[in-house]
Write a protein that holds these residues in place. Structure first.
Motif, PDB file in Angstrom:
ATOM      1  N   LYS A   1       0.683  -0.984   0.139  1.00  0.00           N
ATOM      2  CA  LYS A   1      -0.139  -0.045  -0.082  1.00  0.00           C
ATOM      3  C   LYS A   1       0.918   1.157   0.137  1.00  0.00           C
ATOM      4  O   LYS A   1       0.542   2.220  -0.746  1.00  0.00           O
TER       5      LYS A   1
ATOM      6  N   GLU B   1      -0.463   2.814 -11.511  1.00  0.00           N
ATOM      7  CA  GLU B   1      -0.457   1.546 -11.607  1.00  0.00           C
ATOM      8  C   GLU B   1       0.343   1.339 -13.003  1.00  0.00           C
ATOM      9  O   GLU B   1       1.056   0.100 -13.289  1.00  0.00           O
TER      10      GLU B   1
ATOM     11  N   LYS C   1       1.789   2.229  -3.389  1.00  0.00           N
ATOM     12  CA  LYS C   1       0.916   2.955  -4.158  1.00  0.00           C
ATOM     13  C   LYS C   1       0.533   4.433  -3.930  1.00  0.00           C
ATOM     14  O   LYS C   1       0.053   5.035  -4.623  1.00  0.00           O
TER      15      LYS C   1
END
Length: 93
Positions: free
Chosen positions: A61, A69, A64
């Motif tokens: 996480k 992406e 990210k």
């Protein structure tokens, strides 16, 4: 043992135990991956797994927060959050 090749550091190749953290290997072996915090907060240790992406653990996480992406699909990771399960070649910069 696995092999880690630091492409940006003249292709320096080192050995490390399986399940090693990429940033810690870089620090111990003078691999050269840049970093500031070491905890997934700053994003400074962003690097690209050029070969062996399948030999890394799942994206976390914290990663990210710094990687899109598209970045992840292209092999980008945060070295401080990446654990190695097999041979990899990594670049940055």
């Amino acid at each position: 043992m696995i092999e880690v090749t630091f492409v940006t550091n003249d292709g320096k190749t080192v050995q490390a135990p399986e399940n090693s953290n990429l940033l810690r290997v870089s620090l111990r072996e003078q691999g050269g991956i840049p970093f500031k915090c070491g905890g997934g907060i700053c994003g400074t240790c962003r690097c690209r797994i050029e070969e062996g992406q399948e030999h890394t653990d799942p994206v976390k996480k914290k990663e990210k927060n710094h990687l899109s992406e598209e970045d992840i699909e292209q092999g980008y990771r945060l070295a401080c959050q990446t654990f190695l399960l097999g041979n990899v070649k990594v670049a940055w910069g």
